[in-house]
Write an enzyme that holds these catalytic residues in place. Structure first.
Site, PDB file in Angstrom:
ATOM      1  N   PRO A 216       2.867 -11.800   2.911  1.00 54.88           N
ATOM      2  CA  PRO A 216       3.195 -10.379   2.775  1.00 54.88           C
ATOM      3  C   PRO A 216       2.610  -9.529   3.916  1.00 54.88           C
ATOM      4  O   PRO A 216       1.667  -9.971   4.577  1.00 54.88           O
ATOM      5  CB  PRO A 216       2.550  -9.985   1.446  1.00 54.88           C
ATOM      6  CG  PRO A 216       2.020 -11.202   0.838  1.00 54.88           C
ATOM      7  CD  PRO A 216       2.032 -12.298   1.819  1.00 54.88           C
TER       8      PRO A 216
ATOM      9  N   ASP B  89       7.603   3.189 -17.116  1.00 53.19           N
ATOM     10  CA  ASP B  89       6.938   2.340 -18.121  1.00 53.19           C
ATOM     11  C   ASP B  89       7.941   1.363 -18.714  1.00 53.19           C
ATOM     12  O   ASP B  89       7.642   0.193 -18.925  1.00 53.19           O
ATOM     13  CB  ASP B  89       6.377   3.183 -19.268  1.00 53.19           C
ATOM     14  CG  ASP B  89       5.335   4.181 -18.792  1.00 53.19           C
ATOM     15  OD1 ASP B  89       4.774   3.955 -17.715  1.00 53.19           O
ATOM     16  OD2 ASP B  89       5.114   5.181 -19.505  1.00 53.19           O
TER      17      ASP B  89
ATOM     18  N   GLU C  29      -0.621   9.927 -21.141  1.00 56.78           N
ATOM     19  CA  GLU C  29      -1.639   9.097 -20.482  1.00 56.78           C
ATOM     20  C   GLU C  29      -2.698   8.623 -21.470  1.00 56.78           C
ATOM     21  O   GLU C  29      -3.189   7.502 -21.372  1.00 56.78           O
ATOM     22  CB  GLU C  29      -2.304   9.861 -19.322  1.00 56.78           C
ATOM     23  CG  GLU C  29      -1.363  10.290 -18.205  1.00 56.78           C
ATOM     24  CD  GLU C  29      -0.490   9.170 -17.665  1.00 56.78           C
ATOM     25  OE1 GLU C  29      -0.909   8.003 -17.724  1.00 56.78           O
ATOM     26  OE2 GLU C  29       0.643   9.465 -17.217  1.00 56.78           O
TER      27      GLU C  29
ATOM     28  N   GLY D 214       0.455  -6.927   6.033  1.00 62.91           N
ATOM     29  CA  GLY D 214      -0.919  -6.424   5.943  1.00 62.91           C
ATOM     30  C   GLY D 214      -1.950  -7.443   5.530  1.00 62.91           C
ATOM     31  O   GLY D 214      -3.075  -7.097   5.184  1.00 62.91           O
TER      32      GLY D 214
HETATM   33  P1  ADP Z   1       0.038  -8.389   9.168  1.00 65.50           P
HETATM   34  O1  ADP Z   1       0.256  -8.831  10.580  1.00 65.50           O
HETATM   35  O2  ADP Z   1      -0.136  -9.532   8.206  1.00 65.50           O
HETATM   36  O3  ADP Z   1       1.042  -7.395   8.681  1.00 65.50           O
HETATM   37  P2  ADP Z   1      -2.303  -7.170  10.293  1.00 65.50           P
HETATM   38  O4  ADP Z   1      -2.990  -8.327  10.885  1.00 65.50           O
HETATM   39  O5  ADP Z   1      -1.488  -6.315  11.217  1.00 65.50           O
HETATM   40  O6  ADP Z   1      -1.369  -7.626   9.102  1.00 65.50           O
HETATM   41  O7  ADP Z   1      -3.360  -6.272   9.529  1.00 65.50           O
HETATM   42  C1  ADP Z   1      -3.406  -4.869   9.656  1.00 65.50           C
HETATM   43  C2  ADP Z   1      -4.827  -4.384   9.528  1.00 65.50           C
HETATM   44  O8  ADP Z   1      -5.303  -4.631   8.203  1.00 65.50           O
HETATM   45  C3  ADP Z   1      -5.797  -5.096  10.428  1.00 65.50           C
HETATM   46  O9  ADP Z   1      -5.879  -4.475  11.674  1.00 65.50           O
HETATM   47  C4  ADP Z   1      -7.099  -5.008   9.666  1.00 65.50           C
HETATM   48  O10 ADP Z   1      -7.719  -3.750   9.856  1.00 65.50           O
HETATM   49  C5  ADP Z   1      -6.658  -5.057   8.226  1.00 65.50           C
HETATM   50  N1  ADP Z   1      -6.693  -6.429   7.686  1.00 65.50           N
HETATM   51  C6  ADP Z   1      -5.639  -7.134   7.205  1.00 65.50           C
HETATM   52  N2  ADP Z   1      -6.036  -8.337   6.750  1.00 65.50           N
HETATM   53  C7  ADP Z   1      -7.361  -8.409   6.957  1.00 65.50           C
HETATM   54  C8  ADP Z   1      -8.348  -9.402   6.707  1.00 65.50           C
HETATM   55  N3  ADP Z   1      -8.020 -10.573   6.133  1.00 65.50           N
HETATM   56  N4  ADP Z   1      -9.632  -9.140   7.055  1.00 65.50           N
HETATM   57  C9  ADP Z   1      -9.964  -7.974   7.624  1.00 65.50           C
HETATM   58  N5  ADP Z   1      -9.084  -6.992   7.880  1.00 65.50           N
HETATM   59  C10 ADP Z   1      -7.800  -7.185   7.554  1.00 65.50           C
END
Ligand code: ADP
Length: 494
Positions: free
Chosen positions: A110, A410, A336, A112
């Site tokens: 996924p 919901d 809520e 991030g």
């Molecule tokens: P993806 O390429 O999987 O979409 P990224 O490597 O671009 O994700 O992550 C975006 C930001 O989120 C990174 O620059 C970092 O700040 C944070 N991040 C994401 N995963 C981690 C992780 N496992 N450890 C530390 N920071 C993370």
């Protein structure tokens, strides 16, 4: 082509003017100024032509400093990646054994979760230069531009490696599914050319004996990729980078709070438990937002209250200043409170906040502590979740004798849980093939499950009506209750 013609005609014009008896000095000076301006603008114009690739590649990132230690969690993925990178580091031994060099590594998972971070750490680990581009950058209106950009990307990786006297280079392509989707049926010619160019570059990756290239790519849709990309000798190493578990979340939180002044009351373990389902990027955002809330309040340290707000913001969106009428606010409180009371009954200790102010699309919300990371759901757990979902509407019915549109989400969630009950063989229909069952029968079963649980939830709430009314008063006064305060009130009223 244009330059020599230009210079040639200039000289001819000058000679002609000399022949006519003009003074050439001002003209020569003017030509000098024009030439200087063109010379200075030249690289920038060229840069604009090749667009983002150049910008990315030539950024300070060309030799990343990110280390694997700066990636939280993902232990298995990091280990697999480091093992794969040995191919690049110990290339001589690999050759001695006659092993085919590794050309492509596909990171799946996924958004991030740290895939880009992993690719950069891979470059750091192998002392490689790093160039990157995203699949969407190759999608252009003009046929051939995408393929040209792919060529540029690979050429740029080799040039940069030479410039920095490195023997390794990593080319990273994010969102590879945009250009590497399956080419069945109605495929697009431009995508085809771009993908073909990528395959050609990967097949001829060893053309330059001085620079060893490794292509890394990221996607969340591995199932969508063209099989040609996944064949041996192309992206044949796949590493999945999943959402972090609780331990991983704790590590990410620790990493991103290293440089922040935390109050001793902040319990990162508790925050890690509350942020089930968050990606690394969302956790980074939580720490950043918490710091912003502390700064806004001019506090010298970031406290638990700032983290609570930050989690709400990342989960639900920005607080909105939609002004609700007194009547509407009361209905939101009833709704809520229904969720919160039933959530505590289903799983005591699970409510972490009850809030009446609007955030994102919600007019008010109850944030629940998910407890342990869960991968298996029993019938009891699913029914409990449905009760919590339907409790908002049931509370409205109990107090006003009618429901409102506020319960739409919901219901959607409750239906998802009910479907899970039916499709996993835990309903009255027994073990079924959801694709073959009569849709009427399926629908009737979902409706029966929801109706039964709704009636039961309404009865449960009616049985504690005096307590409900008392808590409602308190919630309307406070507008916001932490999980602990809510539980204290509950025990006091019980
Ligand atoms: P993806 O390429 O999987 O979409 P990224 O490597 O671009 O994700 O992550 C975006 C930001 O989120 C990174 O620059 C970092 O700040 C944070 N991040 C994401 N995963 C981690 C992780 N496992 N450890 C530390 N920071 C993370």
């Amino acid at each position: 082509m244009i330059k020599p013609v230009f210079i040639g005609s200039g000289i001819a014009a000058l000679l002609f003017l000399l022949y006519l008896g003009f003074d050439p000095v001002p003209l020569v000076l003017l030509a000098g100024v024009v030439a200087a301006v063109l010379f200075l603008a030249g690289p920038r114009v060229a840069q604009q032509r090749t667009g983002k690739l150049r910008k990315n590649g030539k950024s300070a990132d060309s030799i990343p400093t990110v280390d694997f230690a700066e990636i939280g969690g993902q232990e298995r993925a990091k280990q697999e990646l480091i093992e794969a990178l040995d191919f690049l580091i110990h290339h001589d031994r690999i050759a001695d054994y006659g092993i085919r060099p590794l050309k492509g590594i596909l990171l799946t998972g996924p958004p991030g979760t740290g895939k880009t971070l992993m690719a950069k750490a891979a470059a750091h680990h192998t002392d490689s230069v790093f160039v990157s581009a995203s699949g969407s950058e190759f999608v252009e209106m003009y046929v051939g531009v995408g393929a040209q950009r792919i060529r540029d990307l690979f050429r740029q990786a080799r040039t940069l490696a030479r410039k920095h006297r490195k023997t390794n280079a990593i080319v990273f392509i994010d969102e590879i599914d945009v250009i590497g989707g399956k080419r069945e049926g109605t495929s697009h010619r431009e995508y085809d050319q771009t993908l073909n160019q990528l395959l050609t570059e990967m097949d001829g990756i060893n053309v330059d004996p001085d620079v060893r290239l490794l292509v890394m790519a990221a996607t969340n849709r591995k199932d969508m990729l063209d099989p040609a990309l996944l064949r041996p000798g192309r992206f044949d190493r796949h590493i999945s980078v999943d959402l972090p578990d609780k331990k991983g979340r704790l590590q990410v939180l620790r990493l991103h709070t290293r440089n922040k002044p935390l109050s001793p009351e902040v319990d990162l373990e508790k925050i890690a438990a509350e942020t089930f389902g968050f990606s690394g990027a969302q956790l980074e955002s939580v720490t950043n937002e918490a710091a912003i809330y502390a700064l806004r309040e001019e506090k010298s340290e970031i406290g638990p209250e700032h983290f609570a707000l930050a989690i709400d913001k990342v989960m639900m969106g920005e607080q909105t200043d939609r002004e609700a009428s007194r009547e509407e606010k009361e209905r939101v409180a009833v709704h809520e409170l229904g969720h919160a009371i039933v959530a505590e009954r289903v799983r005591s200790g699970s409510v972490s906040r009850v809030v009446l102010s609007p955030r994102g699309q919600a007019l008010g919300y109850v944030r629940q502590h998910p407890g342990e990371d869960r991968h298996l759901y029993t019938r009891d757990v699913l029914e409990g979740q449905i009760r919590i979902c339907l409790a908002g509407a049931a509370a409205e019915e109990m107090v006003y004798g009618s429901r409102s549109t506020g319960a739409k989400n919901d219901y959607e969630q409750a239906i998802r849980y009910a479907r899970a009950l039916v499709e996993t063989g835990m309903s009255r229909l027994g073990i079924i093939d959801p694709g073959l069952i009569d849709s009427r029968e399926y629908h009737d079963e979902i409706r029966a499950i929801l109706a039964e649980i709704y009636d039961r939830t309404l009865e449960d709430l009616k049985a504690i009506r005096p307590m409900f009314d008392h808590l409602l008063m308190r919630l309307l006064e406070e507008e916001e209750l932490s999980g602990d305060d809510f539980r204290k009130l509950l025990t006091k009223c019980a």
